[in-house]
Design a protein around this motif. Structure first.
Motif, PDB file in Angstrom:
ATOM      1  N   VAL A 121       7.792  36.441  14.403  1.00 28.06           N
ATOM      2  CA  VAL A 121       6.889  37.144  15.304  1.00 28.06           C
ATOM      3  C   VAL A 121       7.290  36.781  16.724  1.00 28.06           C
ATOM      4  N   TYR A 122       7.536  37.808  17.535  1.00 24.12           N
ATOM      5  CA  TYR A 122       7.920  37.584  18.919  1.00 24.12           C
ATOM      6  C   TYR A 122       7.730  38.870  19.704  1.00 24.12           C
ATOM      7  N   ARG A 123       7.108  38.751  20.867  1.00 17.67           N
ATOM      8  CA  ARG A 123       6.917  39.863  21.804  1.00 17.67           C
ATOM      9  C   ARG A 123       6.335  41.115  21.150  1.00 17.67           C
ATOM     10  N   HIS A 124       5.156  40.988  20.613  1.00 18.72           N
ATOM     11  CA  HIS A 124       4.397  42.104  20.033  1.00 18.72           C
ATOM     12  C   HIS A 124       5.036  42.723  18.798  1.00 18.72           C
ATOM     13  N   ARG A 125       5.981  42.041  18.182  1.00 20.27           N
ATOM     14  CA  ARG A 125       6.615  42.585  16.990  1.00 20.27           C
ATOM     15  C   ARG A 125       6.748  41.511  15.917  1.00 20.27           C
ATOM     16  N   ARG A 126       6.644  41.971  14.688  1.00 12.38           N
ATOM     17  CA  ARG A 126       6.901  41.112  13.531  1.00 12.38           C
ATOM     18  C   ARG A 126       8.130  41.682  12.834  1.00 12.38           C
ATOM     19  N   TYR A 127       9.162  40.849  12.732  1.00 10.18           N
ATOM     20  CA  TYR A 127      10.400  41.218  12.056  1.00 10.18           C
ATOM     21  C   TYR A 127      10.380  40.549  10.688  1.00 10.18           C
ATOM     22  N   VAL A 128      10.487  41.339   9.643  1.00 10.77           N
ATOM     23  CA  VAL A 128      10.404  40.817   8.282  1.00 10.77           C
ATOM     24  C   VAL A 128      11.633  41.277   7.499  1.00 10.77           C
ATOM     25  N   LEU A 129      12.422  40.303   7.060  1.00 15.74           N
ATOM     26  CA  LEU A 129      13.574  40.593   6.206  1.00 15.74           C
ATOM     27  C   LEU A 129      13.249  40.034   4.829  1.00 15.74           C
ATOM     28  N   THR A 130      13.199  40.910   3.826  1.00 17.67           N
ATOM     29  CA  THR A 130      12.779  40.516   2.483  1.00 17.67           C
ATOM     30  C   THR A 130      13.835  40.913   1.471  1.00 17.67           C
ATOM     31  N   PHE A 131      14.064  40.019   0.530  1.00 16.64           N
ATOM     32  CA  PHE A 131      15.015  40.253  -0.554  1.00 16.64           C
ATOM     33  C   PHE A 131      14.264  40.210  -1.869  1.00 16.64           C
ATOM     34  N   PHE A 132      14.394  41.269  -2.679  1.00 15.75           N
ATOM     35  CA  PHE A 132      13.769  41.365  -3.998  1.00 15.75           C
ATOM     36  C   PHE A 132      14.873  41.272  -5.044  1.00 15.75           C
ATOM     37  N   TYR A 133      14.673  40.443  -6.067  1.00 13.29           N
ATOM     38  CA  TYR A 133      15.725  40.213  -7.050  1.00 13.29           C
ATOM     39  C   TYR A 133      15.111  39.796  -8.385  1.00 13.29           C
ATOM     40  N   PRO A 134      15.869  39.961  -9.493  1.00 13.65           N
ATOM     41  CA  PRO A 134      15.374  39.513 -10.800  1.00 13.65           C
ATOM     42  C   PRO A 134      15.300  37.986 -10.852  1.00 13.65           C
ATOM     43  N   GLN A 135      14.261  37.479 -11.449  1.00  9.35           N
ATOM     44  CA  GLN A 135      14.038  36.042 -11.536  1.00  9.35           C
ATOM     45  C   GLN A 135      15.205  35.332 -12.230  1.00  9.35           C
ATOM     46  N   ASP A 136      15.805  35.961 -13.220  1.00 11.29           N
ATOM     47  CA  ASP A 136      16.932  35.365 -13.950  1.00 11.29           C
ATOM     48  C   ASP A 136      18.168  35.179 -13.074  1.00 11.29           C
ATOM     49  N   TYR A 137      18.229  35.864 -11.954  1.00 11.63           N
ATOM     50  CA  TYR A 137      19.407  35.829 -11.083  1.00 11.63           C
ATOM     51  C   TYR A 137      19.227  34.895  -9.885  1.00 11.63           C
ATOM     52  N   LYS A 138      18.221  34.067  -9.898  1.00 12.40           N
ATOM     53  CA  LYS A 138      17.942  33.217  -8.741  1.00 12.40           C
ATOM     54  C   LYS A 138      19.143  32.358  -8.346  1.00 12.40           C
ATOM     55  N   HIS A 139      19.805  31.752  -9.301  1.00 15.98           N
ATOM     56  CA  HIS A 139      20.964  30.910  -8.983  1.00 15.98           C
ATOM     57  C   HIS A 139      22.170  31.755  -8.589  1.00 15.98           C
ATOM     58  N   ALA A 140      22.243  32.967  -9.058  1.00 18.86           N
ATOM     59  CA  ALA A 140      23.372  33.837  -8.732  1.00 18.86           C
ATOM     60  C   ALA A 140      23.287  34.369  -7.303  1.00 18.86           C
ATOM     61  N   VAL A 141      22.086  34.475  -6.762  1.00 19.03           N
ATOM     62  CA  VAL A 141      21.918  35.072  -5.424  1.00 19.03           C
ATOM     63  C   VAL A 141      21.611  34.030  -4.349  1.00 19.03           C
ATOM     64  N   THR A 142      21.916  32.776  -4.604  1.00 21.05           N
ATOM     65  CA  THR A 142      21.606  31.730  -3.620  1.00 21.05           C
ATOM     66  C   THR A 142      22.312  31.974  -2.283  1.00 21.05           C
ATOM     67  N   ARG A 143      23.454  32.602  -2.309  1.00 24.58           N
ATOM     68  CA  ARG A 143      24.166  32.883  -1.055  1.00 24.58           C
ATOM     69  C   ARG A 143      23.399  33.894  -0.208  1.00 24.58           C
ATOM     70  N   ILE A 144      22.816  34.886  -0.831  1.00 25.59           N
ATOM     71  CA  ILE A 144      22.001  35.867  -0.101  1.00 25.59           C
ATOM     72  C   ILE A 144      20.762  35.184   0.452  1.00 25.59           C
ATOM     73  N   ILE A 145      20.119  34.353  -0.348  1.00 30.91           N
ATOM     74  CA  ILE A 145      18.912  33.641   0.084  1.00 30.91           C
ATOM     75  C   ILE A 145      19.241  32.687   1.233  1.00 30.91           C
ATOM     76  N   ARG A 146      20.371  32.024   1.152  1.00 28.96           N
ATOM     77  CA  ARG A 146      20.794  31.123   2.236  1.00 28.96           C
ATOM     78  C   ARG A 146      20.985  31.901   3.538  1.00 28.96           C
ATOM     79  N   ASN A 147      21.598  33.076   3.465  1.00 28.31           N
ATOM     80  CA  ASN A 147      21.750  33.926   4.657  1.00 28.31           C
ATOM     81  C   ASN A 147      20.399  34.349   5.212  1.00 28.31           C
ATOM     82  N   LEU A 148      19.458  34.617   4.328  1.00 23.90           N
ATOM     83  CA  LEU A 148      18.117  35.011   4.755  1.00 23.90           C
ATOM     84  C   LEU A 148      17.420  33.856   5.468  1.00 23.90           C
TER      85      LEU A 148
END
Length: 161
Positions: A121-148
Motif C-alpha cells: 500500500v502506497y500513495r492511495h493505491r494497493r498493489y497486490v500480486l497473487t499466485f494461485f497453485y495446486p497444493q501438491d506443487y508447493k515445493h515445485a513452485v518455490t522459485r515463483i514464491i521466492r520471486n513474489l
C-alpha cells in the motif's frame, strides 16, 4: 570375415540400444519441479502504472475481462492450473506511508489449491500480486514464491520511490 561381421553387428546393436532415448518414468510433478530450476523469467511492466513483476516464460497472458485484476498470466496443463495476477486497487485513506505484507494459505473455494500474495500500500493505491497453485506443487513452485516475496513493483519506475 564372419567373426568381424558378427562383431560389427553386435557393436552397432549395442550402440543403438545405449543411445535410444528412454521414456521418463517420473510423474509430471517431479519433472515440473526439475524444469522450474532452469526456467527463464520474463518481466511484465504495466504501461499505465509503471509497476512490474516477473513471471515464468512458459506462462501465457490471459484475458482479465471480469474487472478483478489488471493483468493475469496462467499455466494450464496436465490437469493443473497456476495463475499469477496483479491487482491495483485505489485506497481512500490518504497516506504516504509504505505498508507491505505477505500472506499465504489454502483456497476455500477450490479444494487442493493454495495462494501466496504480496500486498503493498502506497500513495492511495494497493498493489497486490497473487499466485494461485495446486497444493501438491508447493515445493515445485518455490522459485515463483521466492520471486513474489522479494517483489519490488516499481523497480522500473523511477518516479515513485
Amino acid at each position: 570375415m564372419k567373426k568381424i561381421l558378427l562383431a560389427l553387428v553386435i557393436f552397432i546393436t549395442a550402440c543403438f540400444a545405449i543411445n535410444t532415448p528412454r521414456k521418463d518414468e517420473r510423474n509430471f510433478k517431479d519433472i515440473f519441479k526439475e524444469e522450474m530450476n532452469y526456467a527463464e523469467f520474463k518481466t511484465y511492466i504495466d504501461p499505465d502504472m509503471g509497476c512490474s513483476f516477473q513471471y515464468p516464460s512458459f506462462f501465457s497472458q490471459e484475458s482479465c475481462d471480469d474487472g478483478t485484476c489488471c493483468v493475469r498470466f496462467g499455466y494450464h496443463t496436465n490437469d493443473i492450473n497456476m495463475v499469477l495476477e496483479l491487482k491495483i486497487l485505489y485506497v481512500r485513506a490518504s497516506t504516504d506511508v509504505f505498508k507491505e505484507s505477505i500472506s499465504s494459505g489454502n483456497l476455500n473455494s477450490y479444494a487442493g489449491y493454495c495462494y501466496h500474495s504480496h500486498n503493498i500500500v502506497y500513495r492511495h493505491r494497493r498493489y497486490v500480486l497473487t499466485f494461485f497453485y495446486p497444493q501438491d506443487y508447493k515445493h515445485a513452485v518455490t522459485r515463483i514464491i521466492r520471486n513474489l516475496n522479494v517483489w519490488k513493483p516499481f523497480k522500473y519506475c523511477k518516479k515513485i520511490f
